[in-house]
Write a protein that holds these residues in place. Structure first.
Motif, PDB file in Angstrom:
ATOM      1  N   GLU A 119       0.836  -1.205   0.000  1.00  0.00           N
ATOM      2  CA  GLU A 119       0.000   0.000   0.000  1.00  0.00           C
ATOM      3  C   GLU A 119       0.872   1.257   0.000  1.00  0.00           C
ATOM      4  O   GLU A 119       0.573   2.235  -0.702  1.00  0.00           O
ATOM      5  CB  GLU A 119      -0.917  -0.006   1.218  1.00  0.00           C
ATOM      6  CG  GLU A 119      -1.891   1.156   1.265  1.00  0.00           C
ATOM      7  CD  GLU A 119      -2.844   1.085   2.445  1.00  0.00           C
ATOM      8  OE1 GLU A 119      -3.529   2.083   2.711  1.00  0.00           O
ATOM      9  OE2 GLU A 119      -2.910   0.018   3.097  1.00  0.00           O
ATOM     10  N   GLN A 120       1.956   1.235   0.763  1.00  0.00           N
ATOM     11  CA  GLN A 120       2.880   2.367   0.789  1.00  0.00           C
ATOM     12  C   GLN A 120       3.560   2.556  -0.562  1.00  0.00           C
ATOM     13  O   GLN A 120       3.802   3.687  -1.003  1.00  0.00           O
ATOM     14  CB  GLN A 120       3.929   2.161   1.881  1.00  0.00           C
ATOM     15  CG  GLN A 120       3.395   2.289   3.295  1.00  0.00           C
ATOM     16  CD  GLN A 120       2.805   3.651   3.567  1.00  0.00           C
ATOM     17  OE1 GLN A 120       3.365   4.685   3.180  1.00  0.00           O
ATOM     18  NE2 GLN A 120       1.644   3.679   4.207  1.00  0.00           N
ATOM     19  N   GLU A 122       2.259   1.884  -3.482  1.00  0.00           N
ATOM     20  CA  GLU A 122       1.278   2.513  -4.373  1.00  0.00           C
ATOM     21  C   GLU A 122       1.127   4.001  -4.049  1.00  0.00           C
ATOM     22  O   GLU A 122       1.048   4.836  -4.959  1.00  0.00           O
ATOM     23  CB  GLU A 122      -0.062   1.793  -4.234  1.00  0.00           C
ATOM     24  CG  GLU A 122      -0.035   0.371  -4.769  1.00  0.00           C
ATOM     25  CD  GLU A 122      -1.315  -0.390  -4.508  1.00  0.00           C
ATOM     26  OE1 GLU A 122      -1.510  -1.444  -5.136  1.00  0.00           O
ATOM     27  OE2 GLU A 122      -2.131   0.066  -3.676  1.00  0.00           O
ATOM     28  N   ASP A 123       1.107   4.335  -2.760  1.00  0.00           N
ATOM     29  CA  ASP A 123       0.994   5.745  -2.369  1.00  0.00           C
ATOM     30  C   ASP A 123       2.212   6.536  -2.840  1.00  0.00           C
ATOM     31  O   ASP A 123       2.078   7.675  -3.314  1.00  0.00           O
ATOM     32  CB  ASP A 123       0.860   5.864  -0.849  1.00  0.00           C
ATOM     33  CG  ASP A 123      -0.491   5.372  -0.339  1.00  0.00           C
ATOM     34  OD1 ASP A 123      -1.417   5.235  -1.165  1.00  0.00           O
ATOM     35  OD2 ASP A 123      -0.609   5.107   0.871  1.00  0.00           O
ATOM     36  N   MET A 124       3.396   5.947  -2.698  1.00  0.00           N
ATOM     37  CA  MET A 124       4.609   6.647  -3.105  1.00  0.00           C
ATOM     38  C   MET A 124       4.635   6.865  -4.615  1.00  0.00           C
ATOM     39  O   MET A 124       5.058   7.921  -5.096  1.00  0.00           O
ATOM     40  CB  MET A 124       5.848   5.855  -2.662  1.00  0.00           C
ATOM     41  CG  MET A 124       7.149   6.610  -2.876  1.00  0.00           C
ATOM     42  SD  MET A 124       8.514   5.830  -2.011  1.00  0.00           S
ATOM     43  CE  MET A 124       8.070   6.162  -0.303  1.00  0.00           C
ATOM     44  N   ARG A 126       2.026   7.270  -6.505  1.00  0.00           N
ATOM     45  CA  ARG A 126       1.085   8.347  -6.797  1.00  0.00           C
ATOM     46  C   ARG A 126       1.640   9.712  -6.397  1.00  0.00           C
ATOM     47  O   ARG A 126       1.248  10.740  -6.978  1.00  0.00           O
ATOM     48  CB  ARG A 126      -0.243   8.083  -6.082  1.00  0.00           C
ATOM     49  CG  ARG A 126      -1.089   7.014  -6.744  1.00  0.00           C
ATOM     50  CD  ARG A 126      -2.479   6.956  -6.118  1.00  0.00           C
ATOM     51  NE  ARG A 126      -2.449   6.289  -4.834  1.00  0.00           N
ATOM     52  CZ  ARG A 126      -2.645   4.998  -4.660  1.00  0.00           C
ATOM     53  NH1 ARG A 126      -2.906   4.233  -5.714  1.00  0.00           N
ATOM     54  NH2 ARG A 126      -2.603   4.454  -3.454  1.00  0.00           N
ATOM     55  N   ASP A 127       2.524   9.744  -5.423  1.00  0.00           N
ATOM     56  CA  ASP A 127       3.080  11.011  -4.941  1.00  0.00           C
ATOM     57  C   ASP A 127       4.308  11.472  -5.724  1.00  0.00           C
ATOM     58  O   ASP A 127       4.886  12.517  -5.407  1.00  0.00           O
ATOM     59  CB  ASP A 127       3.460  10.884  -3.459  1.00  0.00           C
ATOM     60  CG  ASP A 127       2.238  10.735  -2.560  1.00  0.00           C
ATOM     61  OD1 ASP A 127       1.141  11.109  -3.007  1.00  0.00           O
ATOM     62  OD2 ASP A 127       2.391  10.232  -1.423  1.00  0.00           O
ATOM     63  N   THR A 163       1.366   2.495  -9.526  1.00  0.00           N
ATOM     64  CA  THR A 163       0.312   2.896  -8.589  1.00  0.00           C
ATOM     65  C   THR A 163      -0.581   1.719  -8.213  1.00  0.00           C
ATOM     66  O   THR A 163      -1.370   1.823  -7.275  1.00  0.00           O
ATOM     67  CB  THR A 163      -0.555   4.012  -9.191  1.00  0.00           C
ATOM     68  OG1 THR A 163      -1.159   3.550 -10.411  1.00  0.00           O
ATOM     69  CG2 THR A 163       0.292   5.240  -9.482  1.00  0.00           C
ATOM     70  N   ASP A 164      -0.473   0.632  -8.967  1.00  0.00           N
ATOM     71  CA  ASP A 164      -1.187  -0.602  -8.626  1.00  0.00           C
ATOM     72  C   ASP A 164      -0.164  -1.729  -8.703  1.00  0.00           C
ATOM     73  O   ASP A 164       0.249  -2.133  -9.792  1.00  0.00           O
ATOM     74  CB  ASP A 164      -2.345  -0.846  -9.593  1.00  0.00           C
ATOM     75  CG  ASP A 164      -3.159  -2.089  -9.241  1.00  0.00           C
ATOM     76  OD1 ASP A 164      -2.729  -2.848  -8.339  1.00  0.00           O
ATOM     77  OD2 ASP A 164      -4.214  -2.308  -9.866  1.00  0.00           O
TER      78      ASP A 164
END
Length: 497
Positions: A119-120, A122-124, A126-127, A163-164
């Motif tokens: 999950e981290q 994917e968040d990274m 996206r960021d 992101t996925d």
């Protein structure tokens, strides 16, 4: 004025002064602007050539700004890939840690940690955007970098999609199934009865009793059915009788030679009845030396303060063992004469991933993984005389880190993901290097164009300064010459003096 006549010398000096003033004006303009060509009238060829060079330099300067922003966009993606790589390496470390333990519960915890890292990641991803462009967010984020004025020289940086993490053309790392929970329970009942064997010892024959004869049948009954023991065939001595009862699931018998009696305790959740008939010529009894027709062993639910040994499923010296679905043994307990139901519940509840509560003679279990509770006592958790299994089983859906094979499969996927990240990092690095090289080239080209334009239009300040000094000197000399010429004309006035 046509009525005024100037001498030739005066006119020549006036013309020289005008020319000097014109030259001074040009020189002053050059000194003020720093340019020797300020308009097309100064030098059409140099003016328009320099303008063309400056226009191209301006166009390239605009492209240079875009290149600089492209560099930052690629760097943002590269930083993202570097950080994501560290997280994937952390996920690999978690998988390796899971491989070092056989505890199913600990492996389940590692599963949750692994999913949190995905999950981290994917968040990274996206960021990792810069000014709305994210090279780690897949389609629609292509970055086109233009290097020249007519756009014939350009570079397109293709994005990747992290992101996925589950995408096949990305990291291909799926979330692991954390498994589920399971429930189970088992009852704690106890009861006892005494069969008098008056005058006998353990080695004595049962037929030494007046009411007993070979061929008589002892019947032991509970809710599951009847067990028949024939005197002289199945049981001959008192000890045979004790052993036969002990062989029944959930019942425990001992002979006390001090009182000449057989004590029977039971952990079943229903009553046991015992009787002996007269089929061999003896007299019907309640299974003891003499007496009524039936002995009844009644059972009741144990309380939290009851000692376990009051139940036939427990004896001092028994070992209670808890194992998980991988066969890992997180805890064991040796029963003694003082061990209570509350002690047993606390022991079970202290096992990680297993919760226990007690009420109404039943221990209820909730397990995050599968567990088995076994005892060295074969009578443990026997609910009827016909019971075949005494193990308390709790089944829960397994996590995807349960077995070594599961973990090895995940490690293979992680290694493939690291290869994908390294490939993406190389591609981003190549693109970044290309854009940086073109940026340096464009900066140098702009400088070359501006220098070339300057050579056509920029004035030599030293030369212009010298020109101005010379013109000032010329102006002073011309003024003196004009004064002398006027003096020659004024000498005529002396004739009228």
């Amino acid at each position: 004025m046509p009525d005024i006549v100037l001498s030739s010398a005066v006119r020549d000096n006036l013309l020289s002064l005008k020319q000097t003033a014109d030259l001074q004006s040009v020189t002053q303009t050059r000194l003020a602007t720093g340019l020797k060509v300020n308009t097309a009238l100064d030098n059409p060829n140099s003016f328009f050539t320099a303008q063309s060079l400056n226009d191209r330099a301006s166009d390239l300067s605009n492209l240079l700004d875009n290149m600089g922003q492209a560099v930052q966009t690629i760097r943002a993606a590269d930083k993202g890939i570097t950080s994501i790589t560290k997280l994937v390496e952390s996920a690999k470390a978690i998988a390796n840690q899971a491989l070092q333990t056989s505890s199913e519960y600990e492996r389940k915890q590692f599963t949750s940690q692994y999913n949190d890292l995905l999950e981290q990641i994917e968040d990274m991803a996206r960021d990792s955007s810069y000014k709305g462009k994210n090279l780690l967010a897949g389609a629609g984020n292509e970055l086109e970098v233009i290097f020249n004025e007519d756009s014939t020289s350009n570079l397109t940086v293709e994005p990747v999609d992290f992101t996925d993490t589950s995408l096949d053309d990305g990291l291909n790392l799926d979330d692991l199934d954390p498994g589920g929970t399971g429930t189970s329970s088992f009852n704690l009942f106890g009861g006892s009865t005494t069969l008098a064997m008056t005058g006998l010892q353990a080695s004595s024959n049962l037929t030494d009793l007046g009411d007993w004869a070979n061929g008589d049948q002892v019947t032991i009954t509970d809710s599951s059915g009847t067990t028949t023991l024939t005197v002289g065939t199945d049981i001959t001595t008192v000890q045979d009788y004790v052993d036969a009862v002990n062989d029944l699931n959930g019942a425990h018998a001992t002979f006390d030679e001090a009182t000449d009696s057989i004590s029977i305790t039971s952990g079943l959740d229903n009553a046991i009845s015992i009787s002996k008939d007269n089929a061999g010529g003896g007299t019907a009894t309640d299974g003891s030396a003499t007496g009524g027709t039936t002995s009844t062993l009644s059972v009741s639910a144990l309380s939290s303060t009851s000692t376990l040994v009051v139940s036939g499923g427990f004896q001092a010296g028994d070992t209670i063992t808890i194992t998980d679905g991988n066969g890992f043994e997180p805890a064991s307990l040796e029963i003694d004469a003082e061990t209570t139901v509350s002690d047993l519940v606390t022991f079970i509840d202290n096992v990680k991933g297993l919760d226990a509560s007690f009420s109404g003679g039943s221990i209820s279990l909730i397990g995050e993984v599968s567990f088995n509770i076994d005892s060295s006592n074969s009578d443990f958790n026997r609910t009827t005389l016909a019971s075949t299994v005494g193990t308390v089983g709790l089944s829960a859906a397994a996590s995807e880190f349960k077995t070594d094979t599961d973990i090895d499969r995940t490690l293979q996927a992680i290694n493939a993901a690291l290869d994908e990240l390294r490939s993406a990092a190389r591609a981003m690095g190549t693109s970044l290097s290309t854009v940086e090289v073109r940026t340096d080239f464009t900066q140098n080209l702009i400088n070359t164009l501006e220098v070339g334009a300057g050579e056509l239009t920029i004035a030599d300040m030293n030369e212009e300064g010298a020109n101005m000094l010379a013109l000032q000197t010329r102006q002073q000399l011309s003024s003196t010459a004009l004064s002398l010429a006027n003096q020659a004309d004024q000498s005529v006035l002396s004739l009228f003096g």
